[in-house]
Design a protein around this motif. Structure first.
Motif, PDB file in Angstrom:
ATOM      1  N   PRO A 178       0.808  -1.223   0.000  1.00 46.66           N
ATOM      2  CA  PRO A 178       0.000   0.000   0.000  1.00 46.66           C
ATOM      3  C   PRO A 178       0.838   1.270   0.000  1.00 46.66           C
ATOM      4  O   PRO A 178       0.367   2.327  -0.409  1.00 46.66           O
ATOM      5  CB  PRO A 178      -0.831  -0.122   1.289  1.00 46.66           C
ATOM      6  N   THR A 179       2.078   1.178   0.465  1.00 42.66           N
ATOM      7  CA  THR A 179       2.929   2.366   0.526  1.00 42.66           C
ATOM      8  C   THR A 179       3.786   2.552  -0.724  1.00 42.66           C
ATOM      9  O   THR A 179       4.479   3.554  -0.854  1.00 42.66           O
ATOM     10  CB  THR A 179       3.853   2.279   1.757  1.00 42.66           C
ATOM     11  N   SER A 180       3.739   1.582  -1.655  1.00 36.11           N
ATOM     12  CA  SER A 180       4.517   1.693  -2.885  1.00 36.11           C
ATOM     13  C   SER A 180       3.805   2.605  -3.875  1.00 36.11           C
ATOM     14  O   SER A 180       2.612   2.891  -3.729  1.00 36.11           O
ATOM     15  CB  SER A 180       4.699   0.307  -3.508  1.00 36.11           C
ATOM     16  N   PRO A 181       4.498   3.106  -4.915  1.00 44.12           N
ATOM     17  CA  PRO A 181       3.841   3.937  -5.939  1.00 44.12           C
ATOM     18  C   PRO A 181       2.632   3.240  -6.558  1.00 44.12           C
ATOM     19  O   PRO A 181       1.621   3.877  -6.845  1.00 44.12           O
ATOM     20  CB  PRO A 181       4.954   4.161  -6.966  1.00 44.12           C
ATOM     21  N   ALA A 182       2.723   1.926  -6.745  1.00 41.52           N
ATOM     22  CA  ALA A 182       1.598   1.184  -7.335  1.00 41.52           C
ATOM     23  C   ALA A 182       0.413   1.115  -6.391  1.00 41.52           C
ATOM     24  O   ALA A 182      -0.730   0.940  -6.830  1.00 41.52           O
ATOM     25  CB  ALA A 182       2.044  -0.226  -7.712  1.00 41.52           C
TER      26      ALA A 182
END
Length: 351
Positions: A314-318
């Motif tokens: 959830p914290t990634s760019p995706a």
């Protein structure tokens, strides 16, 4: 109402396929979405029935999400004035595609819901809807978000050519024409589908010019070939499920006929022989000629997101934006399709 609920099947009488008309790409998209929602059985169709067009319907046909509201608004703008000429046993019938078009203003939805929380008891509001035959829109407004864009009522003269399965008719799936950007591609493809069983479609050049409403445009054969035929054939080859070639035949010194020959594209399937796979994983991924835009649509599919959102943090760019998710998933689909084995990947195009 998204077209997926009727599987995106479009049925048209061949007289309408060969009729003379000119539409913009967005207008023909809107018409095809409306037609795909009509019943395909022998039951009579109510000529006053309204068909609802959503943003999702246009995204499914290859329109970029950021442009979809603008493109549907553009389609609604001039469609009411468009004329179609249909040949009948006693002469040419000039008629309209639609009886009326309502372009919803998405910004008023929340306001309407707040002002009319119990709309059925609001006599003034109901009277206004009845005045314009819009009562069927009440539940759509009450339950809609800004995905709902347009409401169209087809012209009663057109309905017999769309709703009744006569001796000759043409069927296609909306997914066949995803990403078409040329009006000529749509028209030529529809004509081809009349002869799907044989794979050969022969059209008189004069009939082609009339059907495309070219009038005095591209009178030279070389211009017709480059501007119309090559444009359509190249796009059909790139974006449809068929490969097509063509030739123009002569009578004397004059080109008189266009002959299109087409066949389904071969399907390429990735199996355990092609890539390393977990032996316990079912081999279900089918490439089937998907391009980047189609892969992007797959990545945006709610079912796809629900089944594979565990693949990203959830914290990634995706995990932070739709653009980031789509970019990441398209790359994964292209580079390591073995991750996506819950169902045939093309199934997500049907939603």
């Amino acid at each position: 109402m998204d077209v997926k609920k009727n599987n995106g099947l479009v049925v048209m009488d061949n007289k309408l396929i060969r009729a003379s008309y000119k539409l913009t790409v967005n207008e023909i998209r809107l018409i095809l979405v409306a037609v795909s929602q009509m019943p395909k059985d022998d039951k009579p169709v109510d000529p006053k029935k309204a068909y609802y067009i959503t943003k999702n319907d246009f995204v499914r046909l290859g329109v970029e999400p950021k442009n979809v509201a603008r493109d549907i608004r553009s389609a609604c703008k001039d469609l009411l004035s468009r004329i179609v000429t249909i040949k009948t046993p006693i002469g040419d019938l000039d008629t309209h595609w639609v009886h009326n078009v309502l372009h919803f203003k998405s910004e008023v939805f929340e306001k309407l819901k707040k002002e009319h929380p119990d709309a059925e008891s609001d006599e003034e509001f109901i009277s206004s809807l009845r005045l314009h035959n819009l009562m069927d829109s009440l539940p759509m407004i009450a339950n809609s978000d800004d995905n709902l864009i347009a409401r169209v009522v087809l012209h009663e003269d057109i309905i017999p050519y769309i709703s009744q399965l006569r001796e000759q008719f043409t069927q296609l799936m909306l997914d066949d024409v995803v990403d078409f950007g040329s009006f000529y591609s749509y028209r030529v493809y529809l004509m081809m589908m009349q002869f799907r069983s044989t794979g050969i479609c022969t059209i008189k050049i004069n009939d082609l010019r009339e059907a495309l409403d070219l009038k005095d445009k591209y009178e030279a054969t070389k211009d017709l070939k480059v501007r119309v035929i090559d444009t359509a054939v190249d796009e059909i080859n790139e974006k449809s499920p068929f490969n097509v070639t063509y030739e123009m035949t002569k009578t004397g010194r004059k080109f008189t006929h266009l002959v299109l020959k087409f066949k389904p594209k071969k399907k390429n399937t990735i199996t355990a022989k092609d890539v390393f796979r977990d032996p316990d994983t079912v081999d279900m991924f089918t490439v089937d000629g998907l391009n980047d835009k189609q892969l992007g649509r797959i990545a945006r599919n709610p079912a796809f997101i629900a089944e594979y959102n565990h693949l990203v943090s959830p914290t990634s760019p995706a995990g932070q934006s739709q653009q980031g998710w789509e970019f990441e998933m398209v790359n994964r689909l292209k580079n390591d399709p073995t991750q996506f084995n819950k169902r045939p990947i093309r199934d997500y195009l049907e939603y």
